[in-house]
Design a protein around this motif. Structure first.
Motif, PDB file in Angstrom:
ATOM      1  N   HIS A 241       0.814  -1.222   0.000  1.00 34.83           N
ATOM      2  CA  HIS A 241       0.000   0.000   0.000  1.00 34.83           C
ATOM      3  C   HIS A 241       0.847   1.271   0.000  1.00 34.83           C
ATOM      4  CE1 HIS A 241       0.799  -0.050   4.240  1.00 34.83           C
ATOM      5  NE2 HIS A 241      -0.185  -0.856   4.584  1.00 34.83           N
ATOM      6  N   GLY A 242       2.159   1.086  -0.036  1.00 32.52           N
ATOM      7  CA  GLY A 242       3.028   2.239  -0.259  1.00 32.52           C
ATOM      8  C   GLY A 242       3.304   3.077   0.970  1.00 32.52           C
ATOM      9  N   LYS A 243       2.635   2.765   2.089  1.00 37.71           N
ATOM     10  CA  LYS A 243       2.912   3.544   3.312  1.00 37.71           C
ATOM     11  C   LYS A 243       3.383   2.555   4.352  1.00 37.71           C
ATOM     12  CE  LYS A 243      -1.260   6.061   2.240  1.00 37.71           C
ATOM     13  NZ  LYS A 243      -2.456   5.329   1.977  1.00 37.71           N
ATOM     14  N   LEU A 244       4.553   2.808   4.931  1.00 37.47           N
ATOM     15  CA  LEU A 244       5.046   1.885   5.950  1.00 37.47           C
ATOM     16  C   LEU A 244       4.386   2.229   7.281  1.00 37.47           C
ATOM     17  CD1 LEU A 244       6.910  -0.507   5.765  1.00 37.47           C
ATOM     18  CD2 LEU A 244       8.718   0.929   6.721  1.00 37.47           C
ATOM     19  N   ARG A 245       3.491   1.336   7.740  1.00 39.59           N
ATOM     20  CA  ARG A 245       2.811   1.613   9.020  1.00 39.59           C
ATOM     21  C   ARG A 245       3.074   0.443   9.956  1.00 39.59           C
ATOM     22  NH1 ARG A 245      -2.028   3.904   5.738  1.00 39.59           N
ATOM     23  NH2 ARG A 245      -2.539   1.716   5.496  1.00 39.59           N
ATOM     24  N   ASP A 262      -2.733  -4.693   9.612  1.00 36.61           N
ATOM     25  CA  ASP A 262      -1.797  -4.028   8.730  1.00 36.61           C
ATOM     26  C   ASP A 262      -0.447  -4.693   8.956  1.00 36.61           C
ATOM     27  OD1 ASP A 262      -0.256  -2.352   7.263  1.00 36.61           O
ATOM     28  OD2 ASP A 262      -1.080  -0.500   8.098  1.00 36.61           O
ATOM     29  N   ASP A 265       3.511  -3.096   5.372  1.00 40.20           N
ATOM     30  CA  ASP A 265       3.575  -2.649   3.964  1.00 40.20           C
ATOM     31  C   ASP A 265       2.327  -3.049   3.186  1.00 40.20           C
ATOM     32  OD1 ASP A 265       4.027  -5.357   4.021  1.00 40.20           O
ATOM     33  OD2 ASP A 265       5.514  -5.344   2.418  1.00 40.20           O
ATOM     34  N   SER A 312      -9.552   1.230   1.675  1.00 44.09           N
ATOM     35  CA  SER A 312      -8.605   0.174   2.067  1.00 44.09           C
ATOM     36  C   SER A 312      -8.923  -1.183   1.435  1.00 44.09           C
ATOM     37  CB  SER A 312      -8.589   0.013   3.585  1.00 44.09           C
ATOM     38  OG  SER A 312      -8.190   1.197   4.207  1.00 44.09           O
TER      39      SER A 312
END
Ligand SMILES: Cc1cc2nc3c(=O)[nH]c(=O)nc-3n(C[C@H](O)[C@H](O)[C@H](O)COP(=O)(O)OP(=O)(O)OC[C@H]3O[C@@H](n4cnc5c(N)ncnc54)[C@H](O)[C@@H]3O)c2cc1C
Length: 406
Positions: A241-245, A262, A265, A312
């Protein structure tokens, strides 16, 4: 070395069958005791976990309505929190969020909150907007009537934990033998004497069966019936998803039998909302991953994805049919077998309970008291006299409500 080839001072030889998270934890804890020679026979290779441990997405929820399961989870989480391996943590206490989508669902969560408080498990009852903001990427505020947040819950890395436990065991003297599938357990006068692979015999005073979904096949060779049903379970991973959470709470929707997390990645989601599928796992099967069952799993996954906020929802990039163990009362099988001395069972254990249970079994094996209460409820022989068909039917009936009992 002594005359028999054992290191000097060794008084007891223990062979563990299975080197997943449970077998590795047993080896690490047994090696903390003096005078034991510990050998782990693992059917798979050293570099990959072929059992259920290699596929678990990692939810650890401390609270269970059965107190012994809560205690095992609490003890396991405390151990996992201390583990780091290869620069990665074994456990992140990101919290566990249970979400209700109807007033009736919220009433049931409030009932669980009361029980959790009685069990000493921290929990907060959340209003709808609080629940949605605890995991905003995963909870749709338009389908949320409230929730519970368990701050001590979190996500495990079962591969990291297993690798760390193996290393600790080996450093303390355990021997891991890979590509070593046990095909026999030898006995004399109703007492274990050895475990056997196709090419070698491993003399043993004790044998512990920690083979996960393969446990029934292994115990069948000595005429023992293990009331364990391997079941198929769908889990899907989204695209990156391009956002490191990765620090968001793990989410469960108990009314819908769905959970999601989540992974840092990408998102992942699992569902129990399909007809339960028992798996006839072959004794020689080389992976707990089985072919995807599209007719059962696709509609369930589509319905489950609908619970996420529209932004999402994802097209699964990887579809996993992972097999794990169920029992007729949703509780593990832990302790000695009843009619073969020296033969022990550590089966149907979730990652959630693995370390706490391994420690408790080592205490049983070395005649020491355990701080965990209620272990007799997990006796492997507790379903004696009940037919295999009835046991399977009861296990499958519990599949959708995985955290319920009987
Ligand atoms: C899709 C999926 C999702 C899951 N989600 C969660 C979750 O969120 N939280 C959670 O707590 N748990 C979860 N689980 C369950 C969890 O993964 C398992 O319960 C746990 O990993 C079992 O560990 P184990 O060591 O008992 O078994 P395994 O990991 O299966 O290890 C058994 C080992 O025994 C070996 N073996 C088998 N037969 C023999 C033999 N004859 N001789 C020698 N070795 C043998 C196998 O090669 C294997 O390595 C999930 C499982 C799956 C598949």
């Amino acid at each position: 070395m002594g005359a028999s080839g054992e290191p000097v001072g060794v008084t007891r030889s223990i062979v563990i069958l299975g080197g997943g998270i449970v077998g590795s934890a047993l080896a690490a804890y047994l090696c903390e005791q003096g005078g034991l020679m510990v050998t782990v026979l693992e059917a798979g290779p050293p570099e990959r976990l072929i059992g259920s441990t290699g596929h678990a997405p990692g939810y650890l929820g401390v609270f269970n309505e059965v107190s012994v399961a809560t205690e095992l989870a609490r003890a396991s989480a405390e151990k996992y929190e201390q583990i780091r391996y290869g620069g990665r943590a074994g456990f992140d206490r990101v919290g566990g969020l249970e979400v209700a989508t109807t007033p009736g669902g919220m009433a049931d969560l409030e009932r669980r909150a009361t029980l959790a408080v009685e069990a000493g498990v921290p929990v907060r009852v959340l209003a709808p907007e609080q629940a949605a903001s605890a995991a905003p990427a995963l909870v749709d505020p338009r389908r949320c009537t409230g929730g519970l947040l368990y701050p001590h819950d979190g996500t495990t890395r079962a591969d990291v934990i297993t690798a760390a436990l193996r290393e600790r065991a080996v450093e303390s003297g355990a021997r891991f033998v890979y590509a070593a599938r046990a095909i026999g357990i030898e006995t004399h006068a109703d007492r274990v004497t050895a475990a056997r692979t196709a090419t070698a015999a491993f003399p043993a005073d004790d044998v512990v069966v920690a083979c996960g979904i393969w446990g029934p096949a292994v115990l069948a060779v000595v005429g023992q019936i293990l009331p364990l049903t391997p079941v198929a379970h769908p889990y899907v991973y989204g695209p990156a998803h391009g956002k490191l959470r990765g620090n968001s709470a793990f989410v469960r929707w108990p009314e819908h039998h769905v959970y999601a997390r989540d992974h840092g990645d990408r998102f992942g989601l699992g569902t129990y909302d399909h007809n339960p599928l028992a798996v006839d796992i072959a004794a020689r099967a080389t992976d707990a991953e089985q072919p995807w069952v599209a007719a059962e799993f696709d509609p369930a996954v589509t319905a489950a994805l609908d619970l996420l906020p529209a932004v999402s929802r994802f097209d699964p990039e990887r579809r996993l049919n992972g097999v794990f163990s169920m029992t007729p009362d949703n509780l593990p099988l832990l302790g000695p077998t009843e009619d073969i001395a020296g033969l022990w069972v550590a089966e149907a254990l979730w990652v959630t309970h693995a370390c706490g249970a391994a420690r408790a079994l080592v205490q049983m094996m070395t005649d020491r008291p355990s701080e965990i209460r209620g272990l007799e409820r997990l006796r492997p022989g507790r379903f004696a006299g009940q037919s295999a068909e009835l046991c399977t039917e009861r296990a499958l009936r519990l599949y959708r409500d995985i955290y319920a009992t009987t």
